[in-house]
Design a protein around this motif. Structure first.
Motif, PDB file in Angstrom:
ATOM      1  N   VAL A 341       0.826  -1.038  -0.122  1.00  0.00           N
ATOM      2  CA  VAL A 341      -0.149  -0.044   0.145  1.00  0.00           C
ATOM      3  C   VAL A 341       0.967   1.207  -0.064  1.00  0.00           C
ATOM      4  CG1 VAL A 341      -1.600   1.303   1.283  1.00  0.00           C
ATOM      5  CG2 VAL A 341      -1.790  -1.073   1.185  1.00  0.00           C
ATOM      6  N   SER A 342       0.722   2.066  -0.990  1.00  0.00           N
ATOM      7  CA  SER A 342       1.617   3.319  -0.987  1.00  0.00           C
ATOM      8  C   SER A 342       1.113   4.404  -0.173  1.00  0.00           C
ATOM      9  CB  SER A 342       1.692   3.740  -2.489  1.00  0.00           C
ATOM     10  OG  SER A 342       2.547   5.078  -2.631  1.00  0.00           O
ATOM     11  N   LEU A 343       2.012   5.327   0.443  1.00  0.00           N
ATOM     12  CA  LEU A 343       1.475   6.241   1.140  1.00  0.00           C
ATOM     13  C   LEU A 343       1.721   7.512   0.685  1.00  0.00           C
ATOM     14  CD1 LEU A 343       2.936   5.225   4.628  1.00  0.00           C
ATOM     15  CD2 LEU A 343       0.634   4.613   3.500  1.00  0.00           C
ATOM     16  N   GLY A 344       2.252   7.740  -0.708  1.00  0.00           N
ATOM     17  CA  GLY A 344       2.282   8.732  -1.438  1.00  0.00           C
ATOM     18  C   GLY A 344       3.494   9.583  -0.841  1.00  0.00           C
ATOM     19  N   ALA A 345       3.410  10.953  -0.987  1.00  0.00           N
ATOM     20  CA  ALA A 345       4.527  12.031  -0.707  1.00  0.00           C
ATOM     21  C   ALA A 345       4.407  12.143   0.674  1.00  0.00           C
ATOM     22  CB  ALA A 345       4.568  13.270  -1.696  1.00  0.00           C
ATOM     23  N   PHE A 346       5.350  13.321   1.152  1.00  0.00           N
ATOM     24  CA  PHE A 346       5.433  13.454   2.509  1.00  0.00           C
ATOM     25  C   PHE A 346       4.079  13.502   2.995  1.00  0.00           C
ATOM     26  CE2 PHE A 346       4.812  16.179   6.181  1.00  0.00           C
ATOM     27  CZ  PHE A 346       5.842  15.615   6.942  1.00  0.00           C
ATOM     28  N   GLY A 347       3.853  12.850   4.309  1.00  0.00           N
ATOM     29  CA  GLY A 347       2.931  13.229   5.354  1.00  0.00           C
ATOM     30  C   GLY A 347       1.766  12.076   5.121  1.00  0.00           C
ATOM     31  N   GLY A 348       1.697  11.252   3.805  1.00  0.00           N
ATOM     32  CA  GLY A 348       0.654  10.254   3.751  1.00  0.00           C
ATOM     33  C   GLY A 348       0.731   9.306   4.929  1.00  0.00           C
ATOM     34  N   TYR A 349      -0.310   8.706   5.289  1.00  0.00           N
ATOM     35  CA  TYR A 349      -0.174   7.780   6.522  1.00  0.00           C
ATOM     36  C   TYR A 349      -1.020   6.679   6.160  1.00  0.00           C
ATOM     37  CZ  TYR A 349      -4.033  10.678   8.594  1.00  0.00           C
ATOM     38  OH  TYR A 349      -5.080  11.342   8.789  1.00  0.00           O
ATOM     39  N   ILE A 350      -0.843   5.738   7.035  1.00  0.00           N
ATOM     40  CA  ILE A 350      -1.991   4.446   7.571  1.00  0.00           C
ATOM     41  C   ILE A 350      -1.871   4.424   8.862  1.00  0.00           C
ATOM     42  CG2 ILE A 350      -0.154   2.778   7.013  1.00  0.00           C
ATOM     43  CD1 ILE A 350      -2.699   1.038   5.672  1.00  0.00           C
ATOM     44  N   VAL A 351      -2.850   4.129   9.485  1.00  0.00           N
ATOM     45  CA  VAL A 351      -3.258   3.692  10.979  1.00  0.00           C
ATOM     46  C   VAL A 351      -3.751   2.303  10.987  1.00  0.00           C
ATOM     47  CG1 VAL A 351      -4.244   4.317  13.144  1.00  0.00           C
ATOM     48  CG2 VAL A 351      -3.495   6.044  11.596  1.00  0.00           C
ATOM     49  N   VAL A 352      -3.063   1.550  11.817  1.00  0.00           N
ATOM     50  CA  VAL A 352      -3.740  -0.034  11.878  1.00  0.00           C
ATOM     51  C   VAL A 352      -3.731  -0.082  13.423  1.00  0.00           C
ATOM     52  CG1 VAL A 352      -2.691  -0.828   9.885  1.00  0.00           C
ATOM     53  CG2 VAL A 352      -1.423  -1.042  12.003  1.00  0.00           C
ATOM     54  N   GLY A 353      -4.611  -1.207  13.855  1.00  0.00           N
ATOM     55  CA  GLY A 353      -4.708  -1.753  15.262  1.00  0.00           C
ATOM     56  C   GLY A 353      -4.726  -3.280  15.267  1.00  0.00           C
ATOM     57  N   PHE A 354      -4.537  -3.887  16.373  1.00  0.00           N
ATOM     58  CA  PHE A 354      -4.568  -5.349  16.725  1.00  0.00           C
ATOM     59  C   PHE A 354      -5.498  -5.650  17.618  1.00  0.00           C
ATOM     60  CE2 PHE A 354      -0.473  -3.922  15.292  1.00  0.00           C
ATOM     61  CZ  PHE A 354       0.262  -4.809  14.835  1.00  0.00           C
ATOM     62  N   ASP A 355      -5.928  -7.028  17.779  1.00  0.00           N
ATOM     63  CA  ASP A 355      -6.792  -7.343  18.572  1.00  0.00           C
ATOM     64  C   ASP A 355      -6.320  -7.488  20.115  1.00  0.00           C
ATOM     65  OD1 ASP A 355      -5.326  -9.825  18.613  1.00  0.00           O
ATOM     66  OD2 ASP A 355      -6.631 -10.954  17.375  1.00  0.00           O
ATOM     67  N   HIS A 356      -5.236  -6.962  20.346  1.00  0.00           N
ATOM     68  CA  HIS A 356      -4.541  -6.940  21.753  1.00  0.00           C
ATOM     69  C   HIS A 356      -3.619  -5.899  21.773  1.00  0.00           C
ATOM     70  CE1 HIS A 356      -1.723  -9.235  19.096  1.00  0.00           C
ATOM     71  NE2 HIS A 356      -0.840  -8.912  19.977  1.00  0.00           N
ATOM     72  N   SER A 357      -3.000  -5.567  22.921  1.00  0.00           N
ATOM     73  CA  SER A 357      -2.042  -4.543  23.012  1.00  0.00           C
ATOM     74  C   SER A 357      -0.699  -5.321  22.993  1.00  0.00           C
ATOM     75  CB  SER A 357      -1.925  -3.988  24.660  1.00  0.00           C
ATOM     76  OG  SER A 357      -3.237  -3.266  24.854  1.00  0.00           O
ATOM     77  N   ILE A 358       0.374  -4.570  22.184  1.00  0.00           N
ATOM     78  CA  ILE A 358       1.548  -5.064  21.973  1.00  0.00           C
ATOM     79  C   ILE A 358       2.457  -4.624  22.945  1.00  0.00           C
ATOM     80  CG2 ILE A 358       3.447  -4.771  20.504  1.00  0.00           C
ATOM     81  CD1 ILE A 358       1.771  -4.051  18.160  1.00  0.00           C
TER      82      ILE A 358
END
Length: 573
Positions: A341-358
């Motif tokens: 998955v590409s985030l593009g130029a500066f600042g592009g982002y993705i946020v993910v979560g888990f089914d538990h704490s890391i």
């Protein structure tokens, strides 16, 4: 710092008449002790800061200007159109948001005009169809508020060109003070923090030259808080209103007329800080026998504009991604299929979560708390900044406090904390995406018609005509081989996703064994002022493209991600 180049043509295109001399004179910042080179078709044209050259045949010529110092290298590619007829070309760089001018103030317009050396050259300035000045510069001063238009008209023996300049005269420049939301698709500016834990607040400003700050909490002024960044440690649970007042410091009052003096102006912004009476351990979500070591949800996918955004071949879009929900579904589908998955130029982002704490567990050298898969290889590192968050308010959403993970370039010269870039929707299809930044710079994400031909590089699910991304910007680290033309996106030390690091590049990945993976430690989390924070676990991870740079014909440098994994749930052998 790495050199920064600003061309003297607003679109990077120059014209010259066959057999006539062309001079290209860019502005270069941080050029002390730098080496310069101008190349075209593998041939060296000059080693001076400016290029003066004559072409004897009509043609389209591409020229690369390179500037290198001990901190790095900057490159700009430009096009020279060698023509039989060469009327003047007028270039005048204007702010992307439009030009606002304060009434009764002199503004000098000095455009770059190509082919001004040809016979019969003349330059005039017009207002309401009447010539008001002649020459290469024009001083504008206007008392009447509202929209005004200036026309620059230049002519030579080969023809005439005009450029219309729209500007707005205002009594006050549009100063702004505000606290941004935590992401593009969240509107709340509320902040959450555990009792006794500091939080760092820093407003965004527009048009201030010499701001002064006054901070208050729940109506009580904090005498020693006079900097832009305010460290606040709540000692009482509940909601607290933190307010900042920003004024423009001036040496003396600004006199507009003999009878009118402009008073000092001040603006105020506030943010709600919600203090939670709990400890980190109270909100920890342990893994169970059914827990997966991999991410289980994409919460937000907001790339910056880029060549793979909306692209239907290698990018995998299908044209239906016109909402944030559809964009999230796209990102989830891609990563479940083990595709980037590409985030593009500066600042592009993705946020993910888990089914538990890391949990934080890595202590020995070579141990990591979580890993992120990218597609870096030797010569192609596109660093992503890592942010982590705990679910402080226990609503199971990433709307709490982001903490950046320290990397090798944290605090280095050229790294900019609290950097911001605003991207502007193109006016039409297959056009560059313009941007401006918090450093007063501007540029564009090039439309690469040879490679990626979707209508827009601007994300279709961002509905506004502009959007702003905030984060930490690393200095560029890319160079071009002047002989082969090949671009080398060089490696950063450690601490970044999609980075071919000798330190934390683990080889392979926990998903399919074929990719490239970087390891990360929660112990590298830090407050906004760079001091460490002792997080015992994290619930959400954000990756954000960390550079704003282009590699010539390869286009913008953009972080790619494939997957995220908790190393405690699936420890690396």
């Amino acid at each position: 710092m790495t050199p920064q180049i600003t061309l003297d043509s607003e679109d990077g295109v120059y014209t010259v008449k066959v057999g006539h001399e062309l001079t290209i004179a860019p502005t270069v910042q941080y050029a002390e002790n730098a080496l310069f080179s101008w190349t075209s078709g593998g041939k060296l044209l000059s080693t001076e800061p400016t290029l003066t050259h004559t072409w004897n045949e009509a043609a389209e010529v591409y020229v690369t200007f390179s500037v290198q110092n001990e901190n790095g290298k900057a490159e700009e590619e430009l096009k020279v159109e060698v023509l039989e007829m060469a009327p003047p070309i007028i270039s005048l760089a204007l702010p992307s948001k439009g030009l606002k001018i304060q009434q009764n103030t002199d503004y000098i317009f000095a455009p770059d005009i190509q082919n001004a050396d040809l016979e019969g050259f003349r330059c005039e300035w017009l207002r309401e169809g009447k010539v008001v000045a002649e020459g290469m510069t024009y001083t504008f001063n206007e008392a009447k508020l509202g929209t005004h238009t200036i026309v620059c008209r230049a002519s030579n023996v080969d023809g005439e060109t005009t450029k219309e300049i729209a500007l707005e005269v205002v009594d006050e420049l549009p100063y702004e003070v505000f606290f941004p939301a935590q992401s593009v698709f969240r509107t709340s500016t509320d902040r959450y923090v555990y009792i006794g834990t500091p939080i760092f607040l820093e407003p965004q400003l527009s048009y201030f030259d010499n701001p002064q700050f006054t901070w208050s909490v729940d109506g009580e002024t904090i005498p020693d808080a006079v900097e832009r960044m305010f460290r606040y440690t709540p000692t009482k649970a509940g909601e607290h209103i933190v307010r900042v007042t920003v004024s423009e410091a001036k040496q003396q009052a600004e006199q507009l007329t003999r009878n009118i003096t402009r008073a000092e102006m001040a603006l105020t912004a506030e943010v709600k800080v919600v203090c939670i009476d709990a400890d980190q351990k109270d909100h920890y979500r342990p893994a169970t026998g059914d827990s997966s070591p991999l991410w289980n949800k994409v919460w937000e996918y907001t790339p910056a504009p880029g060549q793979f955004v909306g692209e239907m071949k290698t990018g995998g879009f299908d044209g239906t991604e016109t909402t944030q929900e559809a964009a999230i579904a796209y990102a989830e589908r891609r990563m479940k299929e083990k595709i980037w998955v590409s985030l593009g130029a500066f600042g592009g982002y993705i946020v993910v979560g888990f089914d538990h704490s890391i949990p934080k567990r890595a202590a020995a050298e070579g141990e990591y708390d979580f890993t992120i898969q990218g597609n870096a290889f030797d010569g192609s590192s596109e660093p992503g900044i890592i942010w982590v968050m705990q679910d402080i308010n226990k609503n199971s959403e990433p709307d709490d406090e982001w903490y950046e993970l320290r990397g090798s370039d944290t605090g280095k010269e050229g790294t900019i904390q609290n950097y911001a870039v605003t991207y502007y929707r193109p006016a039409g299809k297959q056009m560059d995406v313009q941007w401006t930044d918090s450093e007063g710079k501007s540029g564009c994400i090039d439309y690469l018609i040879t490679y990626h031909q979707q209508d827009y590089y601007y994300p279709a699910w961002v509905k506004g005509d502009s959007f702003t991304l905030y984060g930490t910007r690393l200095a560029p680290n890319n160079v071009q081989d002047p002989t082969t033309g090949y671009w080398d996106n060089q490696t950063y030390g450690w601490g970044y996703a999609d980075n071919f690091s000798e330190t934390d590049n683990l080889g392979g990945n926990v998903v399919d064994g074929s990719g490239q993976t970087n390891g990360f430690r929660i112990s590298n989390a830090m407050y906004r002022d760079g001091t460490p924070i002792d997080l015992q676990y994290v619930d959400f991870i954000k990756v954000q493209t960390g550079v704003q740079v282009k590699s010539g014909w390869l286009g913008e440098v953009s972080t790619e991600v494939f997957s995220f994994a908790d190393e405690s749930a699936a420890p690396r052998k």
